[in-house]
Scaffold this motif. Structure first.
Motif, PDB file in Angstrom:
ATOM      1  N   TYR A 156     -10.387  64.131  61.739  1.00 19.84           N
ATOM      2  CA  TYR A 156     -11.344  63.675  60.733  1.00 19.84           C
ATOM      3  C   TYR A 156     -12.183  64.843  60.234  1.00 19.84           C
ATOM      4  CZ  TYR A 156     -15.183  60.998  58.671  1.00 19.84           C
ATOM      5  OH  TYR A 156     -16.122  60.492  57.821  1.00 19.84           O
ATOM      6  N   GLN A 157     -12.670  65.651  61.165  1.00 18.63           N
ATOM      7  CA  GLN A 157     -13.471  66.814  60.786  1.00 18.63           C
ATOM      8  C   GLN A 157     -12.634  67.810  59.981  1.00 18.63           C
ATOM      9  OE1 GLN A 157     -16.609  67.229  61.123  1.00 18.63           O
ATOM     10  NE2 GLN A 157     -17.184  65.582  62.512  1.00 18.63           N
ATOM     11  N   LYS A 158     -11.364  67.971  60.348  1.00 16.44           N
ATOM     12  CA  LYS A 158     -10.479  68.891  59.626  1.00 16.44           C
ATOM     13  C   LYS A 158     -10.270  68.419  58.195  1.00 16.44           C
ATOM     14  CE  LYS A 158      -5.875  71.004  59.886  1.00 16.44           C
ATOM     15  NZ  LYS A 158      -4.604  71.040  60.647  1.00 16.44           N
ATOM     16  N   LEU A 210     -14.109  56.600  55.732  1.00 13.97           N
ATOM     17  CA  LEU A 210     -15.033  56.016  56.694  1.00 13.97           C
ATOM     18  C   LEU A 210     -14.468  56.159  58.100  1.00 13.97           C
ATOM     19  CD1 LEU A 210     -16.107  52.727  54.874  1.00 13.97           C
ATOM     20  CD2 LEU A 210     -17.373  54.862  55.047  1.00 13.97           C
ATOM     21  N   PRO A 211     -15.293  56.534  59.075  1.00 13.69           N
ATOM     22  CA  PRO A 211     -14.802  56.656  60.446  1.00 13.69           C
ATOM     23  C   PRO A 211     -14.422  55.299  61.007  1.00 13.69           C
ATOM     24  CG  PRO A 211     -17.184  56.820  60.403  1.00 13.69           C
ATOM     25  CD  PRO A 211     -16.741  56.814  58.970  1.00 13.69           C
ATOM     26  N   ARG A 212     -13.490  55.304  61.954  1.00 18.79           N
ATOM     27  CA  ARG A 212     -13.062  54.058  62.585  1.00 18.79           C
ATOM     28  C   ARG A 212     -13.820  53.868  63.893  1.00 18.79           C
ATOM     29  NH1 ARG A 212      -6.610  54.344  62.426  1.00 18.79           N
ATOM     30  NH2 ARG A 212      -7.017  56.580  62.589  1.00 18.79           N
ATOM     31  N   PHE A 215     -24.482  50.802  65.580  1.00 11.46           N
ATOM     32  CA  PHE A 215     -23.498  51.349  64.658  1.00 11.46           C
ATOM     33  C   PHE A 215     -23.984  51.382  63.208  1.00 11.46           C
ATOM     34  CE2 PHE A 215     -20.903  50.364  68.344  1.00 11.46           C
ATOM     35  CZ  PHE A 215     -20.073  51.475  68.416  1.00 11.46           C
ATOM     36  N   GLY A 216     -25.272  51.181  62.991  1.00  5.62           N
ATOM     37  CA  GLY A 216     -25.882  51.480  61.706  1.00  5.62           C
ATOM     38  C   GLY A 216     -25.803  50.410  60.636  1.00  5.62           C
ATOM     39  N   GLY A 217     -25.445  49.182  61.001  1.00  3.01           N
ATOM     40  CA  GLY A 217     -25.325  48.133  60.000  1.00  3.01           C
ATOM     41  C   GLY A 217     -26.608  47.884  59.231  1.00  3.01           C
ATOM     42  N   LEU A 218     -27.735  47.903  59.930  1.00  6.90           N
ATOM     43  CA  LEU A 218     -29.014  47.675  59.263  1.00  6.90           C
ATOM     44  C   LEU A 218     -29.347  48.818  58.307  1.00  6.90           C
ATOM     45  CD1 LEU A 218     -31.540  45.863  59.018  1.00  6.90           C
ATOM     46  CD2 LEU A 218     -32.580  47.251  60.835  1.00  6.90           C
ATOM     47  N   TYR A 238     -20.812  58.357  65.161  1.00 11.54           N
ATOM     48  CA  TYR A 238     -20.172  57.412  64.237  1.00 11.54           C
ATOM     49  C   TYR A 238     -21.072  57.143  63.030  1.00 11.54           C
ATOM     50  CZ  TYR A 238     -18.600  53.000  62.264  1.00 11.54           C
ATOM     51  OH  TYR A 238     -18.204  52.013  61.393  1.00 11.54           O
ATOM     52  N   VAL A 239     -22.353  56.859  63.291  1.00  9.24           N
ATOM     53  CA  VAL A 239     -23.269  56.546  62.191  1.00  9.24           C
ATOM     54  C   VAL A 239     -23.442  57.750  61.274  1.00  9.24           C
ATOM     55  CG1 VAL A 239     -25.585  55.750  61.577  1.00  9.24           C
ATOM     56  CG2 VAL A 239     -24.467  54.855  63.625  1.00  9.24           C
ATOM     57  N   GLN A 240     -23.554  58.931  61.853  1.00  8.95           N
ATOM     58  CA  GLN A 240     -23.700  60.136  61.041  1.00  8.95           C
ATOM     59  C   GLN A 240     -22.484  60.351  60.148  1.00  8.95           C
ATOM     60  OE1 GLN A 240     -24.398  62.926  64.227  1.00  8.95           O
ATOM     61  NE2 GLN A 240     -26.621  62.840  63.995  1.00  8.95           N
ATOM     62  N   GLU A 241     -21.286  60.154  60.710  1.00  6.73           N
ATOM     63  CA  GLU A 241     -20.062  60.322  59.921  1.00  6.73           C
ATOM     64  C   GLU A 241     -19.961  59.262  58.830  1.00  6.73           C
ATOM     65  OE1 GLU A 241     -18.199  62.757  60.001  1.00  6.73           O
ATOM     66  OE2 GLU A 241     -18.248  63.685  61.973  1.00  6.73           O
ATOM     67  N   LYS A 242     -20.363  58.051  59.135  1.00  2.00           N
ATOM     68  CA  LYS A 242     -20.283  56.987  58.135  1.00  2.00           C
ATOM     69  C   LYS A 242     -21.246  57.251  56.981  1.00  2.00           C
ATOM     70  CE  LYS A 242     -20.193  51.974  57.562  1.00  2.00           C
ATOM     71  NZ  LYS A 242     -20.267  50.651  58.236  1.00  2.00           N
TER      72      LYS A 242
END
Length: 269
Positions: free
Chosen positions: A14-16, A26-28, A91-94, A119-123
């Motif tokens: 993903y980072q690559k 979006l990250p899984r 996981f950042g839904g709010l 995960y939240v940062q990547e999303k």
């Protein structure tokens, strides 16, 4: 079963992809799974500022960095302060739901679990890339232990909203000291929250709801909002429907208990 090795391989790929062509995938979530709760009393490897003025927010909110005559200014200042905080953001839904709802406010998720924070940062990065100049530029997440370091990040009266959504119940009496609502922590929330600001709480555990209401009611800096005020607040509706835990409770046809508390003006000396 997804092994830790596969998780690392996925994140590396993903980072690559990001580095090569800026793909906004979006990250899984399944590659960022971690235990549901972390011990807040453990000595986690955390980075935190010595004081709020020492915090460099520029990497979290690059669209809000002040123009400066010198690029050597450190830490770089923002055009506005972080004002909304989601403690234990999961996981950042709010955060994702509040960002377009409150576009003029900077909001921050605080999460103690490293994989979940990543995960939240990547999303957020992916959503920003998908929506250039649009929503999600005002949302960010960092790894932090709120019980220990909240005053290191925020000045007195800086915040207007604090969300505490579906916190760890810590059912055993000997574990109650780890609850995120307590007499001591409520004083820290009162310090960071400006008069008129709101603490939002929600849980599906009735006994925990009663605990949070009892402790916030007992604090001289807070007063509970009426049911009518709760229902009229658009953030309450988002809090009840957009968090991952809230969606799970809905699927299981469980009950949600909500309480909002307003920060009062400090009495004169």
């Amino acid at each position: 079963m997804v092994t830790e090795g596969k998780k690392k391989a996925h994140r590396a790929q993903y980072q690559k992809s990001k580095a090569q062509d800026g793909l906004a995938q979006l990250p899984r979530k399944r590659f960022y799974r971690q235990r549901a709760h972390a011990n807040p009393f453990s000595d986690h490897t955390l980075t935190y500022p010595a004081s709020p003025d020492a915090m460099d927010w520029s990497t979290y909110f690059p669209d809000y960095v002040q123009d400066s005559a010198s690029d050597d200014v450190s830490p770089k200042r923002l055009t506005k302060d972080v004002e909304v905080v989601d403690i234990g953001c999961g996981f950042g839904g709010l955060l994702m739901a509040l960002s377009p709802l409150l576009p003029d406010k900077l909001m921050l998720g605080l999460e103690i679990r490293s994989q979940v924070t990543a995960y939240v940062q990547e999303k957020i990065w992916a959503l920003r890339t998908q929506n250039p100049g649009g929503p999600y530029q005002n949302a960010a997440c960092l790894r932090a232990n709120t019980m220990k370091f909240l005053p290191n990040f925020f000045r007195k009266g800086q915040l207007s909203k604090i969300f505490i959504c579906f916190p760890d119940p810590h059912f055993k009496a000997r574990k109650h000291k780890a609850r995120i609502i307590s007499t001591t922590l409520n004083s820290e929330y009162a310090y960071a929250l400006r008069p008129g600001g709101i603490v939002y709480t929600i849980t599906d555990v009735k006994s925990l709801h009663e605990w949070m209401v009892e402790h916030l009611d007992a604090h001289p800096s807070f007063e509970r909002l009426s049911k009518e005020e709760e229902e009229a607040d658009e953030c309450t509706k988002v809090m009840m429907t957009e968090t991952e835990e809230g969606k799970k409770v809905t699927r299981n046809q469980g009950e949600k208990f909500v309480a909002l508390f307003r920060r009062l003006e400090d009495p004169p000396w």
